[in-house]
Design a protein around this motif. Structure first.
Motif, PDB file in Angstrom:
ATOM      1  N   ASP A  39       0.823  -1.270   0.120  1.00 23.38           N
ATOM      2  CA  ASP A  39      -0.166   0.209   0.052  1.00 23.38           C
ATOM      3  C   ASP A  39       0.812   1.193  -0.167  1.00 23.38           C
ATOM      4  OD1 ASP A  39      -2.451  -1.424  -0.026  1.00 23.38           O
ATOM      5  OD2 ASP A  39      -2.356  -1.540   1.992  1.00 23.38           O
ATOM      6  N   SER A  40       2.046   1.222  -0.521  1.00 23.19           N
ATOM      7  CA  SER A  40       3.037   2.261  -0.688  1.00 23.19           C
ATOM      8  C   SER A  40       2.165   3.580  -1.427  1.00 23.19           C
ATOM      9  CB  SER A  40       4.374   2.073  -1.314  1.00 23.19           C
ATOM     10  OG  SER A  40       4.119   1.652  -2.764  1.00 23.19           O
ATOM     11  N   ASN A  41       1.163   3.319  -2.246  1.00 23.58           N
ATOM     12  CA  ASN A  41       0.649   4.427  -2.670  1.00 23.58           C
ATOM     13  C   ASN A  41      -0.653   5.027  -2.171  1.00 23.58           C
ATOM     14  OD1 ASN A  41      -1.322   2.493  -2.951  1.00 23.58           O
ATOM     15  ND2 ASN A  41      -1.916   2.716  -5.160  1.00 23.58           N
ATOM     16  N   ASP A  42      -0.719   4.669  -0.858  1.00 28.02           N
ATOM     17  CA  ASP A  42      -1.735   5.430   0.081  1.00 28.02           C
ATOM     18  C   ASP A  42      -1.248   6.540   0.438  1.00 28.02           C
ATOM     19  OD1 ASP A  42      -2.643   6.189   2.848  1.00 28.02           O
ATOM     20  OD2 ASP A  42      -3.747   4.444   2.734  1.00 28.02           O
ATOM     21  N   PRO A  43      -2.051   7.697   0.542  1.00 32.82           N
ATOM     22  CA  PRO A  43      -1.651   9.197   0.492  1.00 32.82           C
ATOM     23  C   PRO A  43      -1.135   9.306   1.819  1.00 32.82           C
ATOM     24  CG  PRO A  43      -4.040   9.018  -0.299  1.00 32.82           C
ATOM     25  CD  PRO A  43      -3.633   7.682   0.145  1.00 32.82           C
ATOM     26  N   GLY A  44      -1.275   8.654   2.746  1.00 34.33           N
ATOM     27  CA  GLY A  44      -0.501   8.716   4.131  1.00 34.33           C
ATOM     28  C   GLY A  44       0.876   8.459   4.073  1.00 34.33           C
ATOM     29  N   CYS A  45       1.179   7.616   2.815  1.00 34.77           N
ATOM     30  CA  CYS A  45       2.706   7.391   2.509  1.00 34.77           C
ATOM     31  C   CYS A  45       3.172   8.393   2.299  1.00 34.77           C
ATOM     32  CB  CYS A  45       2.855   6.065   1.995  1.00 34.77           C
ATOM     33  SG  CYS A  45       2.440   4.516   2.744  1.00 34.77           S
ATOM     34  N   ALA A  46       2.738   9.148   1.351  1.00 38.08           N
ATOM     35  CA  ALA A  46       3.400  10.353   0.768  1.00 38.08           C
ATOM     36  C   ALA A  46       3.469  11.535   1.640  1.00 38.08           C
ATOM     37  CB  ALA A  46       2.291  11.013  -0.309  1.00 38.08           C
ATOM     38  N   GLU A  47       2.670  11.599   2.733  1.00 38.88           N
ATOM     39  CA  GLU A  47       2.585  12.653   3.809  1.00 38.88           C
ATOM     40  C   GLU A  47       3.933  12.080   4.700  1.00 38.88           C
ATOM     41  OE1 GLU A  47       1.026  15.451   4.510  1.00 38.88           O
ATOM     42  OE2 GLU A  47      -0.280  14.934   2.721  1.00 38.88           O
ATOM     43  N   ILE A  48       4.159  10.967   4.852  1.00 39.86           N
ATOM     44  CA  ILE A  48       5.433  10.509   5.791  1.00 39.86           C
ATOM     45  C   ILE A  48       6.374  10.910   4.656  1.00 39.86           C
ATOM     46  CG2 ILE A  48       6.497   8.509   6.568  1.00 39.86           C
ATOM     47  CD1 ILE A  48       3.722   7.376   7.494  1.00 39.86           C
ATOM     48  N   SER A  49       6.553  10.195   3.726  1.00 40.88           N
ATOM     49  CA  SER A  49       7.676  10.643   2.577  1.00 40.88           C
ATOM     50  C   SER A  49       8.291  11.853   2.421  1.00 40.88           C
ATOM     51  CB  SER A  49       7.365   9.878   1.468  1.00 40.88           C
ATOM     52  OG  SER A  49       7.322   8.666   1.294  1.00 40.88           O
ATOM     53  N   VAL A  50       7.427  12.819   2.351  1.00 43.32           N
ATOM     54  CA  VAL A  50       7.814  14.294   2.448  1.00 43.32           C
ATOM     55  C   VAL A  50       8.337  14.671   3.620  1.00 43.32           C
ATOM     56  CG1 VAL A  50       6.501  14.605   0.240  1.00 43.32           C
ATOM     57  CG2 VAL A  50       5.619  15.109   2.554  1.00 43.32           C
ATOM     58  N   ARG A  51       8.032  14.146   4.444  1.00 40.67           N
ATOM     59  CA  ARG A  51       8.661  14.662   5.972  1.00 40.67           C
ATOM     60  C   ARG A  51       9.786  13.768   6.554  1.00 40.67           C
ATOM     61  NH1 ARG A  51       3.257  15.983   5.104  1.00 40.67           N
ATOM     62  NH2 ARG A  51       2.821  17.978   5.876  1.00 40.67           N
ATOM     63  N   LEU A  52      10.196  12.717   5.698  1.00 41.28           N
ATOM     64  CA  LEU A  52      11.288  11.842   6.607  1.00 41.28           C
ATOM     65  C   LEU A  52      12.493  12.977   6.678  1.00 41.28           C
ATOM     66  CD1 LEU A  52      11.252   8.807   4.361  1.00 41.28           C
ATOM     67  CD2 LEU A  52      10.500   9.101   6.610  1.00 41.28           C
ATOM     68  N   PRO A  53      13.396  12.743   7.974  1.00 40.59           N
ATOM     69  CA  PRO A  53      14.293  13.764   8.017  1.00 40.59           C
ATOM     70  C   PRO A  53      15.579  13.181   7.368  1.00 40.59           C
ATOM     71  CG  PRO A  53      14.077  11.532   9.712  1.00 40.59           C
ATOM     72  CD  PRO A  53      12.874  11.688   8.860  1.00 40.59           C
ATOM     73  N   ASP A  54      16.358  14.469   7.004  1.00 40.88           N
ATOM     74  CA  ASP A  54      17.673  14.224   6.441  1.00 40.88           C
ATOM     75  C   ASP A  54      18.732  13.437   7.212  1.00 40.88           C
ATOM     76  OD1 ASP A  54      16.796  15.980   4.651  1.00 40.88           O
ATOM     77  OD2 ASP A  54      17.697  17.842   5.456  1.00 40.88           O
ATOM     78  N   THR A  55      18.742  13.320   8.445  1.00 41.96           N
ATOM     79  CA  THR A  55      19.493  12.360   9.181  1.00 41.96           C
ATOM     80  C   THR A  55      18.657  11.383  10.109  1.00 41.96           C
ATOM     81  OG1 THR A  55      20.115  14.025  10.762  1.00 41.96           O
ATOM     82  CG2 THR A  55      21.278  13.767   9.113  1.00 41.96           C
ATOM     83  N   VAL A  56      19.006  10.332  10.550  1.00 41.99           N
ATOM     84  CA  VAL A  56      18.583   9.414  11.456  1.00 41.99           C
ATOM     85  C   VAL A  56      19.579   8.733  12.091  1.00 41.99           C
ATOM     86  CG1 VAL A  56      17.140   7.322  11.909  1.00 41.99           C
ATOM     87  CG2 VAL A  56      16.135   9.101  10.032  1.00 41.99           C
TER      88      VAL A  56
END
Length: 183
Positions: A39-56
């Protein structure tokens, strides 16, 4: 007509400069190959993806080849996939970190461990390489603000919350067991 030694040196210098520029732009690290979750095309995944941090865990983000995925470190020590099937009630250990409930899906002593979000659809999984010395307590908080964009509909409960022989005091919050020391 054969080129002069000076022309060959110029061409070699230009080729070396272009190679260095390409490597600088790609960060000298190849793209991390991952499989997208169902379900990677779920809009919730898009919200997460654009907010992933530059460092972990102080590791730089890497480019991946699949939708709704993330990777950090060279070599890669943290992987993320959004859109995995959500899990229902479980007896596996659960920990709440910065408002995100995570279920430990593997043995906590394994070389690579897997956490999955609980009570959020789409669900997200994170794989942490313990061999590289990266700790859960350094990884999970760094991902919290991105994961929090997906609404939580259920909370993890500890065994104290579900054991009919235990009666916690009204208003008391039951502790959530921690799967690893320091969390």
């Amino acid at each position: 007509m054969p080129s002069s030694p000076a022309a060959r040196r110029r061409k070699a210098a230009i080729a070396a400069t272009l190679t260095a520029a390409v490597l600088a732009l790609t960060g000298c690290a190849p793209i991390v190959a991952l499989d997208a979750a169902a379900d990677s095309n779920d809009p919730g995944c898009a919200e997460i993806s654009v907010r992933l941090p530059d460092t972990v865990a102080d590791k730089p983000q890497r480019e991946t080849n699949a939708q709704a995925t993330g990777a950090w470190g060279t070599p890669t020590v943290v992987l993320l996939r959004c859109g995995v099937p959500p899990i229902g009630p479980t007896t596996k250990p659960c920990v709440s970190v910065n408002g995100i409930d995570w279920v430990l899906m593997t043995d906590p002593t394994a070389k690579s461990i897997v956490y999955q979000t609980f009570g959020r659809t789409p669900a997200t999984e994170v794989i942490i390489d313990h061999v590289a010395g990266v700790s859960d307590s350094a990884v999970l908080p760094d991902l919290a603000s991105a994961i929090a964009t997906v609404k939580q509909t259920q909370k993890c409960l500890s065994t104290l919350d579900t054991d009919p022989t235990t009666s916690p005091n009204p208003g008391q919050t039951s502790p959530t067991p921690s799967p690893t020391p320091g969390l």
